[in-house]
Design an enzyme around this catalytic site. Sequence first.
Site, mmCIF file in Angstrom:
data_model
loop_
_atom_site.group_PDB
_atom_site.id
_atom_site.type_symbol
_atom_site.label_atom_id
_atom_site.label_comp_id
_atom_site.label_asym_id
_atom_site.label_seq_id
_atom_site.Cartn_x
_atom_site.Cartn_y
_atom_site.Cartn_z
ATOM 1 C CG HIS A 289 -1.900 -1.053 1.347
ATOM 2 N ND1 HIS A 289 -1.810 -2.037 2.293
ATOM 3 C CD2 HIS A 289 -3.026 -1.320 0.645
ATOM 4 C CE1 HIS A 289 -2.841 -2.858 2.178
ATOM 5 N NE2 HIS A 289 -3.599 -2.451 1.185
ATOM 6 C CD GLN B 297 -9.271 -4.606 -6.569
ATOM 7 O OE1 GLN B 297 -9.956 -5.228 -5.770
ATOM 8 N NE2 GLN B 297 -8.263 -3.854 -6.188
ATOM 9 C CB SER C 71 -4.477 -6.766 4.622
ATOM 10 O OG SER C 71 -4.185 -5.540 3.990
ATOM 11 N NE ARG C 72 -8.779 -11.744 2.742
ATOM 12 C CZ ARG C 72 -9.320 -10.918 1.841
ATOM 13 N NH1 ARG C 72 -8.601 -10.474 0.822
ATOM 14 N NH2 ARG C 72 -10.585 -10.539 1.962
HETATM 15 P P1 AMP Z 1 -6.645 -3.756 -0.391
HETATM 16 O O1 AMP Z 1 -6.435 -2.935 0.827
HETATM 17 O O2 AMP Z 1 -6.246 -5.189 -0.245
HETATM 18 O O3 AMP Z 1 -8.020 -3.566 -0.986
HETATM 19 O O4 AMP Z 1 -5.641 -3.174 -1.483
HETATM 20 C C1 AMP Z 1 -5.654 -1.812 -1.816
HETATM 21 C C2 AMP Z 1 -4.768 -1.606 -3.003
HETATM 22 O O5 AMP Z 1 -3.437 -2.009 -2.690
HETATM 23 C C3 AMP Z 1 -5.182 -2.445 -4.223
HETATM 24 O O6 AMP Z 1 -5.031 -1.660 -5.394
HETATM 25 C C4 AMP Z 1 -4.205 -3.584 -4.183
HETATM 26 O O7 AMP Z 1 -3.975 -4.177 -5.454
HETATM 27 C C5 AMP Z 1 -2.956 -2.896 -3.679
HETATM 28 N N1 AMP Z 1 -2.019 -3.853 -3.113
HETATM 29 C C6 AMP Z 1 -2.256 -4.754 -2.130
HETATM 30 N N2 AMP Z 1 -1.166 -5.516 -1.908
HETATM 31 C C7 AMP Z 1 -0.203 -5.097 -2.771
HETATM 32 C C8 AMP Z 1 1.143 -5.493 -3.053
HETATM 33 N N3 AMP Z 1 1.732 -6.475 -2.396
HETATM 34 N N4 AMP Z 1 1.804 -4.826 -4.026
HETATM 35 C C9 AMP Z 1 1.211 -3.824 -4.720
HETATM 36 N N5 AMP Z 1 -0.053 -3.406 -4.504
HETATM 37 C C10 AMP Z 1 -0.762 -4.030 -3.555
#
Ligand code: AMP
Length: 284
Positions: free
Chosen positions: A39, A155, A188-189
Amino acid sequence: MNVVVVRTVEEARKHLALRRPEEKRIGFVPTMGALHAGHASLIENARSGSDFVAVSIFVNPLQFGPGEDYLRYPRPLEKDLDVCERMGADLVFAPAVGEMYPVEQRTFVEVTRLGDHLCGPFRPGHFRGVTTVVAKLFGIVQPNRAWFGEKDYQQLCIIRKMVQDLNLPVEIVPVPIYREKDGLALSSRNAYLDSEDRSVAPVLFRALTTARGMIETGERKAAVVKEWAKRVLTQQERVRPEYFEIVDPIELQPVDEIAGEVRIAGAIWVGKTRLIDNLAASPR
Ligand code: AMP
């Protein structure tokens, strides 16, 4: 703290209106919080690609299916605000569920076809929940550009298509996957993984790199590549593969013969935790 934190749509709109003189490029990073270095890299990219950076933190119930991890999803708001502050965000929009859905939501955005494979069949309604909330957030923040991670490649493609089809005036900017040293994509998981789970979790990245290696060294039959990748995945007892697929990078349809660039994507369960990852590959 320099970052301004707002909890209501009205406050967000007011604040953004003040900061939207014509030359200001508003950048936006939508998240569900529990922010990690992946993030942070999105926020960093947004910081260098816009004048004003808004981050949203919202665990969106609409994108979780029954029995999924909506209730136990981590919500460490104070820590998240520190990350936003440190990465130079200007505004954090962290609404409550009742603020985003004050009345029954009867309008949904659905992108057809792109959700037919990969995660789509295993998470019915998930992408409809994502596109609907992202459309709402775009309506509230009205960004010029928005940053999305390739970690959630399906997504990203679906949101791009939504923006194209609905003529939304926002540019979608992809960000490469941020990984741990052993290849595990940050998520996050990952916080759900105990130490044994954590030690086997990089197997998904290994299966993806094996598949990519085969493609780059001349294997053209997707079935052969997938077979090998599944062998890698099933070497680990604690791991249950959900899918492992090779698709074209735009329409996300499975390919049989690999003739050009493809996306290799997989999902596995490690104990009670579902992990996803993907890689681009091209025949040399
Ligand atoms: P989330 O909080 O999981 O909904 O993710 C929010 C944003 O962060 C989304 O655009 C995800 O694709 C991106 N994101 C989550 N994990 C990663 C990662 N390891 N590398 C790059 N982007 C990420």
